[in-house]
Design an enzyme around this catalytic site. Sequence first.
Site, PDB file in Angstrom:
ATOM      1  CE  LYS A  92      -2.297   1.574   3.560  1.00 26.20           C
ATOM      2  NZ  LYS A  92      -3.015   1.448   4.916  1.00 26.20           N
ATOM      3  CG  ASP A  96      -7.534   4.845   2.284  1.00 17.62           C
ATOM      4  OD1 ASP A  96      -8.572   3.843   1.784  1.00 17.62           O
ATOM      5  OD2 ASP A  96      -7.069   4.757   3.507  1.00 17.62           O
TER       6      ASP A  96
END
Length: 231
Positions: free
Chosen positions: A137, A155
Site C-alpha cells: 500500500k 486503504d
Amino acid sequence: MSKTVKHKTADTPPSRRMPNRDIRPFFEKLAATIDEPVTELNYGSNFELLIAVILSAQATDISVNIATDQLYPVANTPEAILALGEEGLKAYIKNIGLFNAKAKNVIKTCRDLIEKFDSTVPDNRKDLESLAGVGRKTANVVLNTAFGQPTMAVDTHIFRVGNRTGLATGKNVLIVENKLVERIPDDYIVDAHHYLILHGRYTCQARTPKCGACPVYDECMFKDKAAFLEL
C-alpha cells in the site's frame, strides 16, 4: 432509523456490481466535485512524501502533518534524519500511533536509501518494498503520488467505497485493488486513488454515509442508500 441499524446497513457490501456503463459517469461526477485530487499529507519532496506515508499507517493525516511540520524544517533528508537517531526522531513523532516501531523503520529506511539508492527514493515497487516499513500500500501511494504511475493504494476508505458502491467488490484489499485497476478508465486511473479516498473520508463515511450529499448517488449500488438520504 436507530444507530444500530445504521451501523449494520452502512457496513454491508452491495449485492450488485456497478455496470460498466456507469463507471465513467461515476468518475466524471467525482472529478466535478473534488477540485484537487491530491494527498492531504504535507510534503515538499519525494523523500518527505515517503516518510509521511510510512508514518501514516494506522494514523490520521492530521497527526502526521502535526509531526512532520515540526520535523521537516529540522531534518528532511535521509542524512539529516539518520543523524537525529531513533530517539531524536521519536521526539518529533511521539504524537503518532506506533511511533516506536515507526521510528525504527524510518531510521532503517534512511540508512538503506543512503547506502543502496544514493539517497534517492526508488521509482519501482521492488526497491520501494525492500525498505523498512514499506508494504504494497505504501509503495502504491508513492508510485502514484510521486511518480504518476497508475497504481491503486487500497486503504480502509477505498476498500469501503469499492465494496459499497459496487465499483470493485472483494473480500480483501488485493482483490479490490486489482478490480479497481481493471475497471477504472485510463484517463482517471492516476487520480482515482485520491478521488476515492477523499470521497470515502468526507462523504461515503463508514457508519453514516452522507448519501443525501453524494454526487454519485445514482451510480452507487449500495442497497440501503435511501435510508441515509437525510445525512
